[in-house]
Design a protein around this motif. Structure first.
Motif, PDB file in Angstrom:
ATOM      1  N   ILE A 288     -36.362  44.681 -11.249  1.00  0.00           N
ATOM      2  CA  ILE A 288     -37.653  45.314 -11.506  1.00  0.00           C
ATOM      3  C   ILE A 288     -38.391  45.575 -10.205  1.00  0.00           C
ATOM      4  O   ILE A 288     -39.119  46.538 -10.063  1.00  0.00           O
ATOM      5  N   MET A 289     -38.177  44.708  -9.234  1.00  0.00           N
ATOM      6  CA  MET A 289     -38.784  44.918  -7.930  1.00  0.00           C
ATOM      7  C   MET A 289     -38.013  45.942  -7.114  1.00  0.00           C
ATOM      8  O   MET A 289     -38.243  46.111  -5.937  1.00  0.00           O
ATOM      9  N   ALA A 290     -37.096  46.627  -7.774  1.00  0.00           N
ATOM     10  CA  ALA A 290     -36.352  47.742  -7.178  1.00  0.00           C
ATOM     11  C   ALA A 290     -35.331  47.312  -6.158  1.00  0.00           C
ATOM     12  O   ALA A 290     -34.989  48.059  -5.259  1.00  0.00           O
ATOM     13  N   LEU A 291     -34.854  46.097  -6.258  1.00  0.00           N
ATOM     14  CA  LEU A 291     -33.752  45.659  -5.414  1.00  0.00           C
ATOM     15  C   LEU A 291     -32.571  45.431  -6.308  1.00  0.00           C
ATOM     16  O   LEU A 291     -32.612  44.591  -7.196  1.00  0.00           O
ATOM     17  N   ALA A 292     -31.503  46.153  -6.117  1.00  0.00           N
ATOM     18  CA  ALA A 292     -30.339  46.020  -6.975  1.00  0.00           C
ATOM     19  C   ALA A 292     -29.803  44.615  -6.906  1.00  0.00           C
ATOM     20  O   ALA A 292     -29.923  43.932  -5.905  1.00  0.00           O
TER      21      ALA A 292
ATOM     22  N   ARG B 194     -26.841  42.165 -20.448  1.00  0.00           N
ATOM     23  CA  ARG B 194     -27.984  42.168 -19.539  1.00  0.00           C
ATOM     24  C   ARG B 194     -27.686  42.932 -18.250  1.00  0.00           C
ATOM     25  O   ARG B 194     -28.551  43.631 -17.709  1.00  0.00           O
ATOM     26  N   VAL B 195     -26.468  42.771 -17.739  1.00  0.00           N
ATOM     27  CA  VAL B 195     -26.091  43.513 -16.532  1.00  0.00           C
ATOM     28  C   VAL B 195     -26.126  45.011 -16.800  1.00  0.00           C
ATOM     29  O   VAL B 195     -26.654  45.799 -16.003  1.00  0.00           O
ATOM     30  N   LEU B 196     -25.574  45.444 -17.933  1.00  0.00           N
ATOM     31  CA  LEU B 196     -25.567  46.865 -18.267  1.00  0.00           C
ATOM     32  C   LEU B 196     -26.989  47.392 -18.407  1.00  0.00           C
ATOM     33  O   LEU B 196     -27.326  48.461 -17.877  1.00  0.00           O
ATOM     34  N   GLU B 197     -27.846  46.639 -19.095  1.00  0.00           N
ATOM     35  CA  GLU B 197     -29.234  47.077 -19.258  1.00  0.00           C
ATOM     36  C   GLU B 197     -29.964  47.115 -17.925  1.00  0.00           C
ATOM     37  O   GLU B 197     -30.815  47.977 -17.687  1.00  0.00           O
ATOM     38  N   SER B 198     -29.641  46.185 -17.032  1.00  0.00           N
ATOM     39  CA  SER B 198     -30.265  46.178 -15.708  1.00  0.00           C
ATOM     40  C   SER B 198     -29.867  47.413 -14.913  1.00  0.00           C
ATOM     41  O   SER B 198     -30.695  48.007 -14.208  1.00  0.00           O
ATOM     42  N   LEU B 199     -28.616  47.814 -15.009  1.00  0.00           N
ATOM     43  CA  LEU B 199     -28.169  49.030 -14.334  1.00  0.00           C
ATOM     44  C   LEU B 199     -28.866  50.259 -14.911  1.00  0.00           C
ATOM     45  O   LEU B 199     -29.245  51.188 -14.177  1.00  0.00           O
ATOM     46  N   ILE B 200     -29.039  50.270 -16.217  1.00  0.00           N
ATOM     47  CA  ILE B 200     -29.749  51.382 -16.858  1.00  0.00           C
ATOM     48  C   ILE B 200     -31.211  51.402 -16.405  1.00  0.00           C
ATOM     49  O   ILE B 200     -31.770  52.453 -16.083  1.00  0.00           O
ATOM     50  N   ASP B 201     -31.825  50.230 -16.380  1.00  0.00           N
ATOM     51  CA  ASP B 201     -33.213  50.135 -15.908  1.00  0.00           C
ATOM     52  C   ASP B 201     -33.345  50.694 -14.498  1.00  0.00           C
ATOM     53  O   ASP B 201     -34.272  51.456 -14.184  1.00  0.00           O
ATOM     54  N   ARG B 202     -32.419  50.296 -13.646  1.00  0.00           N
ATOM     55  CA  ARG B 202     -32.472  50.732 -12.248  1.00  0.00           C
ATOM     56  C   ARG B 202     -32.323  52.250 -12.152  1.00  0.00           C
ATOM     57  O   ARG B 202     -33.031  52.903 -11.369  1.00  0.00           O
ATOM     58  N   GLU B 203     -31.442  52.810 -12.946  1.00  0.00           N
ATOM     59  CA  GLU B 203     -31.255  54.262 -12.921  1.00  0.00           C
ATOM     60  C   GLU B 203     -32.502  54.985 -13.416  1.00  0.00           C
ATOM     61  O   GLU B 203     -32.900  56.020 -12.862  1.00  0.00           O
ATOM     62  N   LEU B 204     -33.136  54.456 -14.444  1.00  0.00           N
ATOM     63  CA  LEU B 204     -34.373  55.061 -14.946  1.00  0.00           C
ATOM     64  C   LEU B 204     -35.476  55.019 -13.893  1.00  0.00           C
ATOM     65  O   LEU B 204     -36.232  55.980 -13.721  1.00  0.00           O
ATOM     66  N   LEU B 205     -35.578  53.888 -13.194  1.00  0.00           N
ATOM     67  CA  LEU B 205     -36.580  53.782 -12.131  1.00  0.00           C
ATOM     68  C   LEU B 205     -36.280  54.765 -11.008  1.00  0.00           C
ATOM     69  O   LEU B 205     -37.190  55.392 -10.454  1.00  0.00           O
TER      70      LEU B 205
ATOM     71  N   GLN C 293     -34.643  57.621 -11.222  1.00  0.00           N
ATOM     72  CA  GLN C 293     -34.934  58.980 -11.685  1.00  0.00           C
ATOM     73  C   GLN C 293     -36.435  59.255 -11.664  1.00  0.00           C
ATOM     74  O   GLN C 293     -36.872  60.347 -11.293  1.00  0.00           O
ATOM     75  N   GLU C 294     -37.223  58.249 -12.026  1.00  0.00           N
ATOM     76  CA  GLU C 294     -38.676  58.413 -11.984  1.00  0.00           C
ATOM     77  C   GLU C 294     -39.156  58.558 -10.546  1.00  0.00           C
ATOM     78  O   GLU C 294     -40.069  59.354 -10.262  1.00  0.00           O
ATOM     79  N   SER C 295     -38.554  57.805  -9.626  1.00  0.00           N
ATOM     80  CA  SER C 295     -38.947  57.909  -8.216  1.00  0.00           C
ATOM     81  C   SER C 295     -38.692  59.312  -7.682  1.00  0.00           C
ATOM     82  O   SER C 295     -39.474  59.838  -6.880  1.00  0.00           O
ATOM     83  N   GLN C 296     -37.605  59.938  -8.142  1.00  0.00           N
ATOM     84  CA  GLN C 296     -37.292  61.287  -7.677  1.00  0.00           C
ATOM     85  C   GLN C 296     -38.254  62.308  -8.259  1.00  0.00           C
ATOM     86  O   GLN C 296     -38.642  63.271  -7.591  1.00  0.00           O
ATOM     87  N   LYS C 297     -38.657  62.109  -9.509  1.00  0.00           N
ATOM     88  CA  LYS C 297     -39.645  63.010 -10.115  1.00  0.00           C
ATOM     89  C   LYS C 297     -40.952  62.984  -9.330  1.00  0.00           C
ATOM     90  O   LYS C 297     -41.653  63.988  -9.230  1.00  0.00           O
TER      91      LYS C 297
ATOM     92  N   GLN D 262     -44.904  43.201 -15.864  1.00  0.00           N
ATOM     93  CA  GLN D 262     -45.260  43.623 -17.212  1.00  0.00           C
ATOM     94  C   GLN D 262     -45.436  45.136 -17.275  1.00  0.00           C
ATOM     95  O   GLN D 262     -44.992  45.786 -18.238  1.00  0.00           O
ATOM     96  N   LYS D 263     -46.047  45.727 -16.243  1.00  0.00           N
ATOM     97  CA  LYS D 263     -46.217  47.179 -16.201  1.00  0.00           C
ATOM     98  C   LYS D 263     -44.867  47.887 -16.151  1.00  0.00           C
ATOM     99  O   LYS D 263     -44.654  48.907 -16.816  1.00  0.00           O
ATOM    100  N   VAL D 264     -43.963  47.339 -15.334  1.00  0.00           N
ATOM    101  CA  VAL D 264     -42.640  47.953 -15.224  1.00  0.00           C
ATOM    102  C   VAL D 264     -41.898  47.856 -16.551  1.00  0.00           C
ATOM    103  O   VAL D 264     -41.229  48.794 -16.989  1.00  0.00           O
ATOM    104  N   GLU D 265     -42.016  46.701 -17.203  1.00  0.00           N
ATOM    105  CA  GLU D 265     -41.371  46.514 -18.496  1.00  0.00           C
ATOM    106  C   GLU D 265     -41.897  47.521 -19.514  1.00  0.00           C
ATOM    107  O   GLU D 265     -41.131  48.085 -20.310  1.00  0.00           O
ATOM    108  N   GLU D 266     -43.189  47.745 -19.507  1.00  0.00           N
ATOM    109  CA  GLU D 266     -43.778  48.714 -20.436  1.00  0.00           C
ATOM    110  C   GLU D 266     -43.261  50.113 -20.147  1.00  0.00           C
ATOM    111  O   GLU D 266     -42.946  50.883 -21.069  1.00  0.00           O
ATOM    112  N   PHE D 267     -43.160  50.454 -18.852  1.00  0.00           N
ATOM    113  CA  PHE D 267     -42.629  51.757 -18.485  1.00  0.00           C
ATOM    114  C   PHE D 267     -41.187  51.907 -18.965  1.00  0.00           C
ATOM    115  O   PHE D 267     -40.806  52.934 -19.535  1.00  0.00           O
ATOM    116  N   LEU D 268     -40.362  50.886 -18.721  1.00  0.00           N
ATOM    117  CA  LEU D 268     -38.950  50.963 -19.086  1.00  0.00           C
ATOM    118  C   LEU D 268     -38.760  51.037 -20.603  1.00  0.00           C
ATOM    119  O   LEU D 268     -37.865  51.736 -21.085  1.00  0.00           O
TER     120      LEU D 268
END
Length: 336
Positions: A13-17, A84-95, A97-101, A313-319
């Motif tokens: 969530i802190m954007a470190l893989a 959990r690992v798969l969901e974490s990878l998905i979370d990271r990809e969503l973050l 993609q949002e950073s690029q937007k 909590q904010k990141v969780e809500e976004f995800l």
């Protein structure tokens, strides 16, 4: 197990893989290209593929960390970890993609600094290049992956961390409710001299080691400086600090050593103590009783913790919302 995963998820969530938590090669491996084509991706996120190789590398890293902590996964836990690992990878990809937007490109200068630090671990440039080759990587692939992490971090700091405040009332309430976190056990500050004895040492070797420690004890009794003797004679790396071990609590040292140290008064030197490491002389420098850390001392730490909690909590809500809006396909965990 739950706490272990909170820690891993927080890192993501802190954007470190997850792979960055251990070492640069692990982080870089996220960008590696497998020679063998994959039949089925682990997941896709808005058309972006999370490869099976990426998933496997993350899983391997998690397994290693859990093994290092002495945790062996049951079949049920393994399935949960994979999910959990798969969901974490998905979370990271969503973050990402949002950073690029939002136009975040990452801090290239900071990334170059990270790569430079990584290079310093190798004795020669050739050794560095060989390490990259062995992992099927290039320096550019490492840089790309680290820039991705950096862009995510910029997003998190700009969108989720900005404007978060923690009041005195909140920190005081946390201190009161979690008072157990701020209890310090009884501690001893000691130095020692070690004459090591190998487990398979002969009787003559043990006798020689015992004579050496007895001679050192006699020199201490005559008034020679304990720290100087430790620096010149101890077989422990602490000899570089005059044998100083710093403060330690019960349970941090082997029991014979612990029992001797906690029984001594400040300034006193022990008799010869035998452990699996060999023979010791222990000098206690200072003792501190069990105490509660004052609120003023831990207030900044509590405030930082609560800020990160609010940000998480904010990141969780976004995800949660992003997953509802995104087009995501997942390979069944049992197939991973």
């Amino acid at each position: 197990m739950r706490e272990t995963w909170k820690r891993f998820r927080s890192i993501l969530i802190m954007a470190l893989a997850l792979c960055l938590a251990g070492s640069m090669p692990a982080a870089a491996a996220e960008a590696a290209k497998d020679k063998e084509p994959e039949k089925k991706p682990a997941a896709t996120v808005n058309g972006k593929t999370i490869t099976r190789a990426q998933f496997d590398r993350q899983m391997n890293g998690v397994r290693q960390r859990l093994l290092q902590s002495g945790h062996l996964l049951s079949d049920v836990e393994l399935r949960d970890v994979k999910t959990r690992v798969l969901e974490s990878l998905i979370d990271r990809e969503l973050l990402y993609q949002e950073s690029q937007k939002r136009g975040f490109k990452g801090d290239a200068q900071a990334v170059d600094g990270q790569i430079a630090q990584f290079k310093q671990r190798f004795e020669t440039p050739e050794a560095y290049q060989q390490a990259l080759k062995s992992m099927n990587l290039t320096e550019n692939s490492i840089r790309d992956e680290l820039l991705k992490n950096s862009a995510i971090d910029q997003l998190v700091q700009d969108r989720f961390a900005k404007g978060i405040t923690v009041s005195d009332e909140e920190t005081k309430a946390f201190y009161k409710d979690r008072h157990d976190l701020f209890e310090r056990p009884e501690r001893v500050h000691a130095r020692h001299i070690l004459v090591s004895v190998k487990p398979d040492a002969s009787a003559d070797d043990k006798k020689a080691a015992r004579k050496k420690i007895d001679d050192l004890k006699a020199r201490v009794k005559k008034g020679e400086d304990f720290a100087a003797l430790a620096g010149a004679n101890s077989d422990c790396p602490s000899k570089e600090r005059g044998g100083d071990l710093g403060f330690f609590a019960r349970g941090q040292m082997v029991k014979p050593f612990e029992d001797a140290a906690f029984s001594l008064a400040p300034g006193a030197v022990s008799d010869v103590v035998e452990t699996d490491f060999g023979y010791h002389l222990i000098q206690v420098i200072e003792k501190k009783p069990q105490e509660t850390v004052p609120y003023e001392e831990v207030q900044p730490t509590i405030s930082e913790h609560l800020q990160k909690q609010k940000m998480q909590q904010k990141v969780e809500e976004f995800l949660t919302q992003a997953k509802k809006d995104a087009k995501i396909t997942r390979t069944a965990v049992d197939e991973l």
